[in-house]
Design an enzyme around this catalytic site. Structure first.
Site, short mmCIF file in Angstrom:
data_model
loop_
_atom_site.label_atom_id
_atom_site.label_comp_id
_atom_site.label_asym_id
_atom_site.label_seq_id
_atom_site.Cartn_x
_atom_site.Cartn_y
_atom_site.Cartn_z
CE1 TYR A 60 0.37 7.79 2.58
CE2 TYR A 60 0.89 5.52 2.05
CZ TYR A 60 0.04 6.46 2.61
OH TYR A 60 -1.13 6.05 3.20
CG HIS A 108 -4.64 9.60 0.16
ND1 HIS A 108 -3.28 9.61 0.00
CD2 HIS A 108 -4.85 9.09 1.40
CE1 HIS A 108 -2.71 9.13 1.10
NE2 HIS A 108 -3.63 8.82 1.96
CE LYS A 167 6.36 2.87 9.49
NZ LYS A 167 6.83 3.37 10.80
CB SER A 168 7.06 -2.52 11.10
OG SER A 168 8.18 -2.41 11.96
CB VAL A 169 11.17 0.97 9.51
CG1 VAL A 169 10.34 2.04 8.81
CG2 VAL A 169 11.39 1.33 10.98
CG ASP A 173 -1.83 1.20 1.27
OD1 ASP A 173 -2.91 1.11 0.67
OD2 ASP A 173 -1.47 2.24 1.86
CB SER A 210 6.59 -10.79 14.45
OG SER A 210 5.63 -10.25 15.27
CG ASN A 211 3.44 -6.66 12.59
OD1 ASN A 211 3.42 -7.00 13.78
ND2 ASN A 211 3.78 -5.44 12.20
NE ARG A 236 8.36 -3.23 16.77
CZ ARG A 236 8.36 -1.99 17.23
NH1 ARG A 236 8.16 -0.96 16.42
NH2 ARG A 236 8.56 -1.76 18.51
CB ILE A 294 -2.22 -2.19 5.05
CG1 ILE A 294 -3.14 -1.02 5.45
CG2 ILE A 294 -2.82 -2.92 3.86
CD1 ILE A 294 -3.30 0.06 4.36
CE LYS A 323 -3.82 4.59 0.47
NZ LYS A 323 -2.40 4.45 0.85
N1 LIG Z 1 -5.64 6.23 3.56
C1 LIG Z 1 -5.11 6.97 4.54
O1 LIG Z 1 -5.47 8.13 4.77
C2 LIG Z 1 -4.06 6.33 5.42
C3 LIG Z 1 -3.68 6.97 6.62
C4 LIG Z 1 -2.74 6.34 7.43
C5 LIG Z 1 -2.18 5.14 7.02
N2 LIG Z 1 -2.55 4.56 5.84
C6 LIG Z 1 -1.94 3.27 5.38
O2 LIG Z 1 -2.06 2.32 6.42
C7 LIG Z 1 -0.76 1.84 6.77
C8 LIG Z 1 -0.70 1.44 8.24
O3 LIG Z 1 -1.00 2.54 9.08
P1 LIG Z 1 0.13 3.33 9.90
O4 LIG Z 1 1.33 3.57 9.05
O5 LIG Z 1 -0.56 4.49 10.51
O6 LIG Z 1 0.64 2.40 11.04
P2 LIG Z 1 0.31 1.05 11.84
O7 LIG Z 1 0.33 -0.10 10.92
O8 LIG Z 1 -0.86 1.28 12.71
O9 LIG Z 1 1.61 1.03 12.75
C9 LIG Z 1 1.90 2.06 13.66
C10 LIG Z 1 3.27 1.91 14.23
O10 LIG Z 1 3.35 0.70 14.97
C11 LIG Z 1 4.68 0.23 14.94
N3 LIG Z 1 4.65 -1.25 14.89
C12 LIG Z 1 4.48 -2.04 13.81
N4 LIG Z 1 4.48 -3.34 14.17
C13 LIG Z 1 4.63 -3.37 15.51
C14 LIG Z 1 4.72 -4.42 16.45
N5 LIG Z 1 4.64 -5.69 16.07
N6 LIG Z 1 4.89 -4.08 17.75
C15 LIG Z 1 4.98 -2.79 18.15
N7 LIG Z 1 4.91 -1.74 17.28
C16 LIG Z 1 4.74 -2.03 15.97
C17 LIG Z 1 5.36 0.80 13.71
O11 LIG Z 1 6.59 1.43 14.07
P3 LIG Z 1 8.00 0.86 13.51
O12 LIG Z 1 8.03 1.18 12.05
O13 LIG Z 1 9.00 1.61 14.32
O14 LIG Z 1 8.00 -0.63 13.77
C18 LIG Z 1 4.34 1.80 13.17
O15 LIG Z 1 4.88 3.07 12.93
C19 LIG Z 1 0.15 3.02 6.38
O16 LIG Z 1 1.50 2.66 6.34
C20 LIG Z 1 -0.46 3.39 5.06
O17 LIG Z 1 -0.05 2.50 4.04
C21 LIG Z 1 -3.49 5.14 5.05
#
Ligand SMILES: NC(=O)c1ccc[n+]([C@@H]2O[C@H](COP(=O)([O-])OP(=O)(O)OC[C@H]3O[C@@H](n4cnc5c(N)ncnc54)[C@H](OP(=O)(O)O)[C@@H]3O)[C@@H](O)[C@H]2O)c1
Length: 267
Positions: free
Chosen positions: A59, A115, A235-237, A54, A244-245, A241, A233, A84
Protein backbone atom coordinates in the site's frame (compact mmCIF):
# COMPACT_ATOMS: atom_id res chain seq x y z
CA UNK A 1 -10.59 16.40 7.62
CA UNK A 2 -10.61 17.26 11.32
CA UNK A 3 -13.78 18.68 12.80
CA UNK A 4 -15.67 18.44 16.05
CA UNK A 5 -18.51 16.12 15.14
CA UNK A 6 -19.59 13.68 17.86
CA UNK A 7 -17.66 10.45 18.19
CA UNK A 8 -19.84 7.43 17.33
CA UNK A 9 -20.53 4.53 19.66
CA UNK A 10 -18.36 1.84 18.19
CA UNK A 11 -19.12 -1.85 18.29
CA UNK A 12 -16.97 -3.74 20.78
CA UNK A 13 -17.34 -7.15 19.09
CA UNK A 14 -14.12 -9.12 18.78
CA UNK A 15 -13.06 -12.53 17.51
CA UNK A 16 -10.49 -14.46 19.54
CA UNK A 17 -7.84 -15.75 17.17
CA UNK A 18 -6.11 -19.12 17.37
CA UNK A 19 -3.05 -17.53 19.02
CA UNK A 20 -5.24 -15.89 21.69
CA UNK A 21 -5.30 -12.28 20.41
CA UNK A 22 -8.67 -10.53 20.37
CA UNK A 23 -9.28 -8.91 17.01
CA UNK A 24 -11.92 -6.16 16.78
CA UNK A 25 -14.51 -7.11 14.15
CA UNK A 26 -14.49 -3.52 12.90
CA UNK A 27 -11.29 -2.08 11.48
CA UNK A 28 -10.17 0.70 9.18
CA UNK A 29 -8.90 -0.17 5.68
CA UNK A 30 -6.15 1.95 4.13
CA UNK A 31 -5.70 0.64 0.58
CA UNK A 32 -5.22 3.43 -2.01
CA UNK A 33 -4.70 6.08 0.66
CA UNK A 34 -1.17 7.46 0.53
CA UNK A 35 0.89 10.48 1.60
CA UNK A 36 -0.66 13.12 3.82
CA UNK A 37 -4.12 11.80 3.03
CA UNK A 38 -3.14 8.51 4.73
CA UNK A 39 -2.02 10.41 7.83
CA UNK A 40 -5.26 12.39 7.94
CA UNK A 41 -7.57 9.45 7.24
CA UNK A 42 -5.86 7.21 9.81
CA UNK A 43 -5.94 10.04 12.36
CA UNK A 44 -9.65 10.54 11.65
CA UNK A 45 -10.30 6.82 12.14
CA UNK A 46 -8.47 6.75 15.46
CA UNK A 47 -10.27 9.93 16.58
CA UNK A 48 -13.58 8.30 15.64
CA UNK A 49 -12.71 5.37 17.87
CA UNK A 50 -11.47 2.67 15.46
CA UNK A 51 -8.93 0.49 17.26
CA UNK A 52 -7.99 -1.75 14.35
CA UNK A 53 -5.98 -0.64 11.31
CA UNK A 54 -5.28 -2.62 8.14
CA UNK A 55 -2.29 -1.80 5.95
CA UNK A 56 0.20 -3.68 3.75
CA UNK A 57 3.72 -3.38 2.40
CA UNK A 58 2.35 -2.81 -1.10
CA UNK A 59 0.00 0.00 0.00
CA UNK A 60 3.05 2.27 0.41
CA UNK A 61 1.50 3.95 3.46
CA UNK A 62 2.93 2.12 6.50
CA UNK A 63 5.05 5.18 7.33
CA UNK A 64 1.97 7.43 7.29
CA UNK A 65 -0.23 4.99 9.20
CA UNK A 66 2.58 4.67 11.78
CA UNK A 67 2.91 8.43 12.07
CA UNK A 68 -0.83 8.94 12.55
CA UNK A 69 -0.88 6.23 15.22
CA UNK A 70 2.16 7.63 17.04
CA UNK A 71 0.69 11.15 17.01
CA UNK A 72 -2.84 10.07 17.98
CA UNK A 73 -2.28 9.75 21.69
CA UNK A 74 -3.87 6.29 21.53
CA UNK A 75 -1.69 3.68 23.24
CA UNK A 76 -0.12 1.23 20.80
CA UNK A 77 -1.47 -1.77 22.72
CA UNK A 78 -5.05 -0.48 22.34
CA UNK A 79 -4.84 -0.80 18.56
CA UNK A 80 -4.92 -4.04 16.57
CA UNK A 81 -2.48 -3.52 13.72
CA UNK A 82 -2.32 -5.68 10.58
CA UNK A 83 0.16 -5.58 7.74
CA UNK A 84 0.90 -7.93 4.86
CA UNK A 85 3.80 -9.33 2.87
CA UNK A 86 3.42 -9.94 -0.89
CA UNK A 87 4.60 -13.30 -2.31
CA UNK A 88 7.09 -11.56 -4.62
CA UNK A 89 9.12 -10.87 -1.45
CA UNK A 90 9.30 -14.60 -0.62
CA UNK A 91 12.76 -15.34 0.73
CA UNK A 92 12.96 -11.86 2.30
CA UNK A 93 10.02 -12.20 4.67
CA UNK A 94 11.67 -11.23 7.95
CA UNK A 95 13.53 -8.26 6.44
CA UNK A 96 10.22 -7.12 4.95
CA UNK A 97 8.48 -7.40 8.30
CA UNK A 98 11.28 -5.51 10.04
CA UNK A 99 10.89 -2.70 7.49
CA UNK A 100 7.14 -2.68 8.17
CA UNK A 101 7.77 -2.49 11.92
CA UNK A 102 10.19 0.43 11.48
CA UNK A 103 7.70 2.29 9.28
CA UNK A 104 4.83 1.59 11.67
CA UNK A 105 6.99 2.68 14.65
CA UNK A 106 6.31 -0.50 16.58
CA UNK A 107 8.13 -3.61 17.84
CA UNK A 108 5.51 -6.03 16.62
CA UNK A 109 2.27 -6.11 14.69
CA UNK A 110 -0.84 -7.94 15.84
CA UNK A 111 -1.43 -9.75 12.56
CA UNK A 112 0.83 -10.38 9.59
CA UNK A 113 -0.69 -11.81 6.41
CA UNK A 114 0.64 -13.41 3.21
CA UNK A 115 -1.07 -10.85 0.96
CA UNK A 116 -2.00 -13.26 -1.82
CA UNK A 117 -0.91 -16.78 -2.78
CA UNK A 118 2.32 -17.34 -4.70
CA UNK A 119 3.01 -20.14 -7.14
CA UNK A 120 3.60 -23.74 -6.10
CA UNK A 121 5.73 -24.32 -3.01
CA UNK A 122 6.19 -20.57 -2.32
CA UNK A 123 3.24 -20.51 0.07
CA UNK A 124 4.52 -23.29 2.34
CA UNK A 125 8.01 -21.75 2.38
CA UNK A 126 6.62 -18.30 3.17
CA UNK A 127 4.44 -19.78 5.87
CA UNK A 128 7.52 -21.31 7.56
CA UNK A 129 9.04 -17.81 7.69
CA UNK A 130 5.77 -16.47 9.12
CA UNK A 131 5.84 -19.10 11.87
CA UNK A 132 9.43 -18.04 12.63
CA UNK A 133 8.40 -14.34 12.77
CA UNK A 134 5.75 -15.20 15.31
CA UNK A 135 8.27 -17.26 17.29
CA UNK A 136 10.57 -14.22 17.37
CA UNK A 137 7.72 -12.06 18.71
CA UNK A 138 7.59 -9.79 15.65
CA UNK A 139 3.87 -10.50 15.22
CA UNK A 140 1.24 -11.85 17.60
CA UNK A 141 -0.78 -13.69 14.96
CA UNK A 142 -0.11 -14.89 11.43
CA UNK A 143 -2.55 -15.38 8.62
CA UNK A 144 -3.20 -15.36 4.90
CA UNK A 145 -5.21 -13.40 2.38
CA UNK A 146 -6.95 -14.40 -0.83
CA UNK A 147 -6.43 -18.10 -0.01
CA UNK A 148 -9.01 -20.82 -0.58
CA UNK A 149 -9.59 -23.72 1.80
CA UNK A 150 -7.25 -26.04 -0.14
CA UNK A 151 -4.39 -23.53 0.10
CA UNK A 152 -5.07 -23.01 3.80
CA UNK A 153 -4.80 -26.78 4.30
CA UNK A 154 -1.62 -26.89 2.22
CA UNK A 155 0.29 -24.42 4.42
CA UNK A 156 -1.17 -25.87 7.62
CA UNK A 157 -0.18 -29.42 6.62
CA UNK A 158 3.33 -28.31 5.64
CA UNK A 159 4.07 -26.68 9.00
CA UNK A 160 1.55 -27.97 11.55
CA UNK A 161 0.45 -24.34 12.10
CA UNK A 162 -2.81 -23.10 10.68
CA UNK A 163 -3.42 -19.48 9.70
CA UNK A 164 -5.35 -17.50 12.33
CA UNK A 165 -7.14 -15.41 9.68
CA UNK A 166 -7.95 -15.46 5.99
CA UNK A 167 -8.71 -12.00 4.56
CA UNK A 168 -10.82 -12.33 1.40
CA UNK A 169 -13.09 -10.19 -0.74
CA UNK A 170 -16.47 -10.37 0.98
CA UNK A 171 -19.75 -8.53 0.79
CA UNK A 172 -23.46 -9.37 0.72
CA UNK A 173 -23.21 -9.98 -3.03
CA UNK A 174 -20.39 -12.48 -2.43
CA UNK A 175 -21.94 -14.23 0.58
CA UNK A 176 -21.37 -17.97 0.44
CA UNK A 177 -22.35 -20.17 3.38
CA UNK A 178 -19.91 -22.91 2.26
CA UNK A 179 -17.01 -20.46 2.60
CA UNK A 180 -18.22 -19.46 6.07
CA UNK A 181 -18.42 -23.14 7.07
CA UNK A 182 -15.00 -23.97 5.61
CA UNK A 183 -13.37 -21.28 7.76
CA UNK A 184 -15.38 -22.15 10.86
CA UNK A 185 -14.50 -25.85 10.52
CA UNK A 186 -10.81 -24.99 10.33
CA UNK A 187 -10.87 -22.46 13.20
CA UNK A 188 -9.75 -19.71 10.79
CA UNK A 189 -11.30 -16.27 11.33
CA UNK A 190 -12.91 -14.87 8.19
CA UNK A 191 -11.99 -11.26 7.45
CA UNK A 192 -13.73 -9.47 4.58
CA UNK A 193 -12.41 -6.70 2.36
CA UNK A 194 -14.03 -4.40 -0.22
CA UNK A 195 -17.36 -4.70 1.60
CA UNK A 196 -18.65 -1.51 -0.05
CA UNK A 197 -17.56 -2.23 -3.62
CA UNK A 198 -19.17 -4.11 -6.49
CA UNK A 199 -22.65 -2.58 -6.29
CA UNK A 200 -23.56 -3.47 -2.68
CA UNK A 201 -24.15 0.17 -1.76
CA UNK A 202 -26.74 0.47 -4.54
CA UNK A 203 -28.47 -2.85 -3.91
CA UNK A 204 -32.25 -2.30 -3.49
CA UNK A 205 -32.68 -4.95 -0.75
CA UNK A 206 -29.97 -3.31 1.33
CA UNK A 207 -31.37 0.12 0.47
CA UNK A 208 -34.82 -0.93 1.66
CA UNK A 209 -33.52 -2.26 4.99
CA UNK A 210 -31.43 0.89 5.46
CA UNK A 211 -34.43 3.10 4.80
CA UNK A 212 -36.63 1.17 7.26
CA UNK A 213 -33.97 1.42 9.99
CA UNK A 214 -33.02 5.04 9.25
CA UNK A 215 -29.45 3.93 8.52
CA UNK A 216 -27.12 4.17 5.52
CA UNK A 217 -26.57 1.20 3.19
CA UNK A 218 -22.92 1.15 4.31
CA UNK A 219 -23.99 0.84 7.96
CA UNK A 220 -26.32 -2.06 7.10
CA UNK A 221 -23.53 -3.84 5.22
CA UNK A 222 -21.06 -3.33 8.07
CA UNK A 223 -23.64 -4.42 10.67
CA UNK A 224 -24.35 -7.57 8.60
CA UNK A 225 -20.66 -8.51 8.86
CA UNK A 226 -20.64 -7.99 12.62
CA UNK A 227 -23.73 -10.14 13.17
CA UNK A 228 -22.06 -12.90 11.14
CA UNK A 229 -18.87 -12.59 13.23
CA UNK A 230 -16.94 -11.63 10.08
CA UNK A 231 -14.22 -8.96 10.38
CA UNK A 232 -14.94 -5.87 8.25
CA UNK A 233 -12.49 -3.08 7.40
CA UNK A 234 -14.26 -0.26 5.53
CA UNK A 235 -12.05 2.38 3.93
CA UNK A 236 -12.83 6.05 3.36
CA UNK A 237 -10.87 9.26 3.07
CA UNK A 238 -13.85 11.29 4.30
CA UNK A 239 -14.10 11.95 8.04
CA UNK A 240 -17.91 11.95 8.00
CA UNK A 241 -18.02 8.52 6.29
CA UNK A 242 -15.25 7.20 8.55
CA UNK A 243 -17.40 8.12 11.57
CA UNK A 244 -20.70 6.99 10.14
CA UNK A 245 -19.29 3.61 9.04
CA UNK A 246 -18.30 2.98 12.66
CA UNK A 247 -21.61 4.13 14.10
CA UNK A 248 -23.15 0.65 13.99
CA UNK A 249 -23.48 -0.37 17.63
CA UNK A 250 -26.89 1.19 18.15
CA UNK A 251 -29.06 -1.00 15.94
CA UNK A 252 -29.59 -4.62 14.98
CA UNK A 253 -30.65 -6.44 11.86
CA UNK A 254 -33.45 -8.94 12.40
CA UNK A 255 -32.99 -12.57 11.41
CA UNK A 256 -35.22 -11.85 8.39
CA UNK A 257 -32.93 -8.95 7.40
CA UNK A 258 -29.89 -11.20 7.75
CA UNK A 259 -31.51 -13.93 5.64
CA UNK A 260 -32.56 -11.42 2.95
CA UNK A 261 -29.02 -10.03 2.75
CA UNK A 262 -27.45 -13.52 2.75
CA UNK A 263 -29.72 -14.43 -0.16
CA UNK A 264 -28.11 -11.72 -2.32
CA UNK A 265 -24.96 -13.82 -2.56
CA UNK A 266 -26.72 -17.11 -3.17
CA UNK A 267 -28.57 -15.99 -6.27
N1 LIG B 1 -6.08 -8.40 1.12
C1 LIG B 1 -6.38 -7.83 -0.05
O1 LIG B 1 -6.02 -8.30 -1.13
C2 LIG B 1 -7.20 -6.56 -0.02
C3 LIG B 1 -7.76 -6.08 -1.23
C4 LIG B 1 -8.56 -4.94 -1.17
C5 LIG B 1 -8.75 -4.30 0.04
N2 LIG B 1 -8.17 -4.77 1.19
C6 LIG B 1 -8.35 -4.07 2.50
O2 LIG B 1 -9.73 -3.88 2.72
C7 LIG B 1 -10.00 -2.49 2.90
C8 LIG B 1 -11.39 -2.13 2.41
O3 LIG B 1 -11.57 -2.43 1.04
P1 LIG B 1 -11.57 -1.31 -0.10
O4 LIG B 1 -10.48 -0.32 0.14
O5 LIG B 1 -11.60 -2.04 -1.38
O6 LIG B 1 -12.89 -0.49 0.03
P2 LIG B 1 -14.33 -0.49 0.73
O7 LIG B 1 -14.19 -0.46 2.20
O8 LIG B 1 -15.17 -1.52 0.09
O9 LIG B 1 -14.81 0.93 0.22
C9 LIG B 1 -14.94 1.22 -1.16
C10 LIG B 1 -15.19 2.68 -1.38
O10 LIG B 1 -16.42 3.05 -0.78
C11 LIG B 1 -16.36 4.41 -0.40
N3 LIG B 1 -17.12 4.57 0.86
C12 LIG B 1 -16.69 4.34 2.12
N4 LIG B 1 -17.68 4.57 3.00
C13 LIG B 1 -18.76 4.96 2.29
C14 LIG B 1 -20.07 5.34 2.64
N5 LIG B 1 -20.46 5.38 3.91
N6 LIG B 1 -20.92 5.67 1.64
C15 LIG B 1 -20.53 5.65 0.34
N7 LIG B 1 -19.28 5.29 -0.05
C16 LIG B 1 -18.40 4.95 0.91
C17 LIG B 1 -14.91 4.78 -0.22
O11 LIG B 1 -14.60 5.95 -0.97
P3 LIG B 1 -14.14 7.32 -0.23
O12 LIG B 1 -12.77 7.06 0.31
O13 LIG B 1 -14.19 8.32 -1.32
O14 LIG B 1 -15.15 7.57 0.88
C18 LIG B 1 -14.15 3.56 -0.73
O15 LIG B 1 -13.16 3.87 -1.67
C19 LIG B 1 -8.85 -1.84 2.10
O16 LIG B 1 -8.72 -0.47 2.38
C20 LIG B 1 -7.70 -2.69 2.53
O17 LIG B 1 -7.26 -2.34 3.83
C21 LIG B 1 -7.42 -5.90 1.17
Amino acid sequence: MTDHAPVPTLPTDTVTLSGGARMPLLGFGTWQITGEEAVHATAAALAAGYRHLDTATVYGNEQEVGRALADSGVARDEVFLTTKCPPDLAGQELETLRRSLDALQTDRVDLWLIHWPGEGSVNARMWEAFVEARRQGLTREIGVSNFDAALIDEVADATGVRPAVNQVEWSPLLFDSATVAAHRDRGVALEGYSALRGGTLEDPTIGGIAQRLGRTPAQVIIRWHLQHGVVVIPKSVHADRIRSNADVAGFELTSDDMAAIDALGQG
